[in-house]
Design an enzyme around this catalytic site. Sequence first.
Site, PDB file in Angstrom:
ATOM      1  N   PRO A   1      59.563  48.584 -13.767  1.00  0.00           N
ATOM      2  CA  PRO A   1      60.916  48.204 -14.147  1.00  0.00           C
ATOM      3  C   PRO A   1      61.868  49.361 -13.864  1.00  0.00           C
ATOM      4  CG  PRO A   1      59.359  47.844 -15.945  1.00  0.00           C
ATOM      5  CD  PRO A   1      58.683  48.690 -14.926  1.00  0.00           C
ATOM      6  N   GLU A   2      62.799  49.141 -12.970  1.00  0.00           N
ATOM      7  CA  GLU A   2      63.824  50.136 -12.672  1.00  0.00           C
ATOM      8  C   GLU A   2      65.156  49.546 -13.106  1.00  0.00           C
ATOM      9  OE1 GLU A   2      63.350  51.627  -8.643  1.00  0.00           O
ATOM     10  OE2 GLU A   2      61.207  51.222  -8.707  1.00  0.00           O
TER      11      GLU A   2
END
Length: 269
Positions: free
Chosen positions: A12-13
């Site tokens: 998850p960015e």
Amino acid sequence: MVYTRLETIRMPELPEVETVRRILEERLKGLKLTSYELGRPTFYRAPPKASLDALLGATLEAVRRRGKYLILSFSGGKELTLHLGMSGRIVLGGKGPHTRFQFTVEGQVVSFNDARRFGRVGCELPEFGPEPLSAEFSPSYLFKTLRKRKAPIKAMLMDQAIVAGLGNIYATEALFEARIRPGKAAGALSRADCERLTAAIKKVLALGVELGGSTLEDSAYLDPLGRPGGFQDRVAIYGRKTGLCGHALKATRKTISGRTSLYCPVCQQ
DNA sequence: ATAGGCGCCTGTAAGC
DNA sequence: TGCTTACAGGCGCCTA
């Protein structure tokens, strides 16, 4: 599409966290936290019960994001921070496996699930660089910040104190878009490089947000409602053996920040 | 101050 | 086929 084993990575960015933020705010804003439950903790220590108890009865006023962190703002100035780590997921209305923390807002169950346990609940926020989609993140900021740095540009882009929210996927894509090799010394970037790179970062992140993040395999990132993102269909090089440019890609192992890096030896000179 | 390396953890897939 | 092993990485921490 031919993937290398990089496809198994979930990270998850910024775009993924932003997608989660929007959904949580839309669905939960204005609701009162009525209960919580701690599961087996992540690698990082669980928040003290007293700070969680303080949230009981408080109203969720906003869900904010800083870098890859989610910040749930409750009435009375209370906050709950969340970091999804590598494999963290927020699930609305369901439990799922590996639940580390769960709370209820007026009947709606919100679970924080994290198989790999690199996520955090109730953590302190570190020092951040500017938000990459803000005006503060400009070519001149980047040039000035990197000028005296000898580390590889990719390591600098993934340093949250320089710019907040990039991880391997979007840093890789942005460097390809800007035609800069990940191993290039940051201080060797010209003003023109910094201009292309700033624009590339904003472009790939904005597209990532627009498409609801990236889901690179079946069990990877899903939003709180269980929906995959769409950015994986637009990646130019990440997780591929051949880039969209048609060239065979090169992977370097553990040479930049101890991580694998991917680039096109033809397009990124 | 900066750069680089290690270790945390576990699902996945490559290798035997 | 089934078991073993290597590998992925964000981030904090340590060292030089």
